[in-house]
Design an enzyme around this catalytic site. Structure first.
Site, short mmCIF file in Angstrom:
data_model
loop_
_atom_site.label_atom_id
_atom_site.label_comp_id
_atom_site.label_asym_id
_atom_site.label_seq_id
_atom_site.Cartn_x
_atom_site.Cartn_y
_atom_site.Cartn_z
N GLY A 72 -2.23 -18.64 32.69
CA GLY A 72 -3.04 -19.79 33.08
C GLY A 72 -3.23 -19.85 34.59
O GLY A 72 -4.32 -20.19 35.08
N ASN A 151 0.64 -31.97 32.71
CA ASN A 151 1.84 -31.37 32.15
C ASN A 151 3.06 -32.27 32.19
O ASN A 151 3.97 -32.13 31.39
CB ASN A 151 2.16 -30.03 32.85
CG ASN A 151 1.92 -30.08 34.34
OD1 ASN A 151 0.94 -30.64 34.82
ND2 ASN A 151 2.82 -29.49 35.09
N GLN A 179 -2.66 -27.49 29.31
CA GLN A 179 -1.84 -28.42 28.50
C GLN A 179 -2.65 -29.12 27.43
O GLN A 179 -2.14 -30.00 26.74
CB GLN A 179 -1.16 -29.45 29.41
CG GLN A 179 -0.10 -28.88 30.32
CD GLN A 179 1.14 -28.37 29.57
OE1 GLN A 179 1.36 -28.67 28.39
NE2 GLN A 179 1.96 -27.59 30.26
N SER A 199 -3.61 -20.94 28.60
CA SER A 199 -2.51 -19.98 28.62
C SER A 199 -1.93 -19.82 27.22
O SER A 199 -1.77 -20.81 26.50
CB SER A 199 -1.45 -20.53 29.58
OG SER A 199 -0.35 -19.68 29.60
N GLY A 200 -1.57 -18.59 26.86
CA GLY A 200 -1.07 -18.32 25.52
C GLY A 200 0.26 -18.99 25.20
O GLY A 200 0.46 -19.48 24.09
N HIS A 201 1.15 -19.02 26.19
CA HIS A 201 2.53 -19.42 25.83
C HIS A 201 2.69 -20.91 25.58
O HIS A 201 3.78 -21.36 25.22
CB HIS A 201 3.54 -18.89 26.85
CG HIS A 201 3.53 -19.54 28.20
ND1 HIS A 201 4.54 -20.36 28.62
CD2 HIS A 201 2.66 -19.47 29.21
CE1 HIS A 201 4.30 -20.75 29.87
NE2 HIS A 201 3.16 -20.22 30.24
N THR A 236 -5.78 -2.35 32.35
CA THR A 236 -5.76 -2.00 30.93
C THR A 236 -5.39 -3.24 30.12
O THR A 236 -4.44 -3.95 30.47
CB THR A 236 -4.75 -0.86 30.68
OG1 THR A 236 -5.15 0.24 31.48
CG2 THR A 236 -4.72 -0.44 29.22
N CYS A 324 7.68 -25.28 36.63
CA CYS A 324 7.48 -24.57 37.89
C CYS A 324 8.11 -25.31 39.06
O CYS A 324 8.43 -24.73 40.08
CB CYS A 324 6.00 -24.38 38.15
SG CYS A 324 5.14 -23.95 36.66
N1 PLP Z 1 -1.77 -25.44 34.41
C1 PLP Z 1 -0.97 -26.32 33.81
C2 PLP Z 1 -1.42 -27.74 33.63
C3 PLP Z 1 0.30 -25.93 33.35
O1 PLP Z 1 1.11 -26.80 32.77
C4 PLP Z 1 0.70 -24.58 33.55
C5 PLP Z 1 2.04 -24.12 33.14
O2 PLP Z 1 2.95 -24.87 32.94
C6 PLP Z 1 -0.20 -23.70 34.17
C7 PLP Z 1 -1.42 -24.16 34.59
C8 PLP Z 1 0.17 -22.26 34.41
O3 PLP Z 1 0.14 -21.50 33.23
P1 PLP Z 1 0.95 -20.10 33.23
O4 PLP Z 1 2.38 -20.44 33.06
O5 PLP Z 1 0.39 -19.36 32.05
O6 PLP Z 1 0.63 -19.43 34.50
#
Ligand code: PLP
Length: 379
Positions: A72, A151, A179, A199-201, A236, A324
């Site tokens: 993301g 988030n 989110q 984002s995938g996770h 790749t 983060c």
């Molecule tokens: N944007 C938001 C609102 C998020 O909560 C996050 C991750 O917590 C991200 C971006 C970043 O995503 P990624 O962890 O895939 O870099």
């Protein structure tokens, strides 16, 4: 006795078994490079296309407008860096005070390069004032970037209204939907966004795969040059993860937000029990307009990081804010923007996922109650 209880699904989610099974062949026998000219490898292109189609369907996007990235954060940075190149003489960007670190840090870096950044305020519930947005736009504005869902507090922002305001002034609009995807319905055509990241996770796919939607017709400059992704993202292809993300998107489509309804019921049940059984609490955010899984709760006089630490000792995993930021002992920029009284009401963030159960929530509240009582007694 219970195992561990994971209540931090805004930080990351467990990979769905179906996602894992879809990925495994590409980690084993199907290891070819999709750019190869021979069939072993080249044939994988059709599997990537299938994944891309699923993601496009989930967002109501044209498959050609879907670019696979590594996360993301990369999607966010790519969207910003590409969009500012379209009108290089314009040096003003508008965003908000509650964005993710990947946006905030990119803005900080652009500020050093001479860009003027307006960070829109939020009120005590974390809500934006769209009048401030309208008044901030100038002839020098080249981009507006606003997240779809926060988030930390879960607030959902009025993206359709924002894109209308922004497009009336012929300005590009990026939306960080990391989110929001999987939690609320997203239709990029209806929302009328130019760029959208996810984002995938966060949707039960692995970490290390993301998507950037770029509206058809918008000139795009890659962050990583190369021939893949139609010259828009070199490198790749991360085939197993792309396939996994395609599967995760298929599960989101098939589920049609039924799981999210259950998650919301569980979140509301949790908040009701907490309100009833623990005194002097505060729930942050716009309570009627949040993602279904998120709860930012503070217990008067009890520090969120102390609770996090104690709960970890009981194998219960929550956070105090974004993953983060939570390793750095800084006050949350989101709650600071909400002018929260963090000395008295320092929160924990509980974010539920599709594997959480009522039993887990009951155990969590029992442990929480005991520890809050003990911490308050010690004062
Ligand atoms: N944007 C938001 C609102 C998020 O909560 C996050 C991750 O917590 C991200 C971006 C970043 O995503 P990624 O962890 O895939 O870099």
């Amino acid at each position: 006795m219970y195992g561990s209880i994971y209540l931090d699904n805004n930080a990351t989610t467990q990979i769905d078994e179906e996602v894992l099974n879809a990925m495994l062949p590409y980690l084993k026998e199907e290891y070819g490079n999709p750019s190869s000219t021979y069939s072993f490898g080249k044939n994988i292109q059709k599997d990537i296309s299938k994944a891309r189609n699923n993601i496009a369907k989930m967002l109501n996007a044209d498959p050609d407008s879907i670019i696979f990235t590594s996360c993301g954060s990369e999607s966010n940075v790519s969207a910003i860096m590409s969009s500012i190149k379209i009108n290089p003489s314009k040096k003003h960007i508008i965003t908000t005070k509650v964005e993710h670190a990947s946006i905030m840090e990119t803005m900080a870096s652009l500020e050093k390069e001479g860009y003027k950044i307006t960070f829109l305020d939020v009120d005590k519930y974390g809500r934006l004032d769209l009048t401030q947005l309208k008044e901030s736009i100038s002839d020098d504005t080249c981009l507006v970037s606003v997240m779809m869902a926060n988030n930390e507090i879960g607030n959902i922002y009025p993206i359709k209204e924002i894109s209308k305001i922004v497009h009336e002034r012929n300005i590009l609009f990026h939306c960080d939907a990391v989110q929001a995807v999987g939690k609320i319905k997203i239709d990029v055509k209806d929302l009328d966004v130019d760029f959208l990241s996810f984002s995938g996770h966060k949707i039960n796919a692995p970490k290390g795969i993301g998507v950037l939607y770029v509206r058809k017709g918008i000139p795009f400059t890659p962050l990583i040059f190369g021939h893949q992704e139609k010259n828009r993202r070199g490198g790749t292809e991360n085939v197993p993860y792309i396939i996994g993300l395609g599967k995760a998107a298929e599960l989101v489509i098939n589920d049609n937000f039924q799981k999210e309804k259950e998650i919301e019921k569980l979140r509301n049940y949790m908040e009701e029990r907490i309100k009833k059984e623990i005194s002097d609490i505060h729930i942050y955010g716009d309570l009627d307009n949040r993602t279904p899984n998120t709860s930012s709760i503070a217990f008067k006089g009890v520090k969120g990081d102390a609770l996090l630490f104690i709960l970890e000792g009981s194998n219960i995993f929550i956070s105090t804010g974004s993953a983060c930021n939570s390793q750095i002992a800084l006050p949350s920029h989101v709650l600071t923007a909400c002018k929260a009284d963090l000395d008295s009401f320092s929160p924990i963030r509980i974010s539920l996922g599709k594997y959480n159960t009522k039993e887990e929530i009951d155990t969590f509240i029992d442990v929480l109650k005991k520890n809050i009582e003990a911490l308050r007694r010690r004062k």
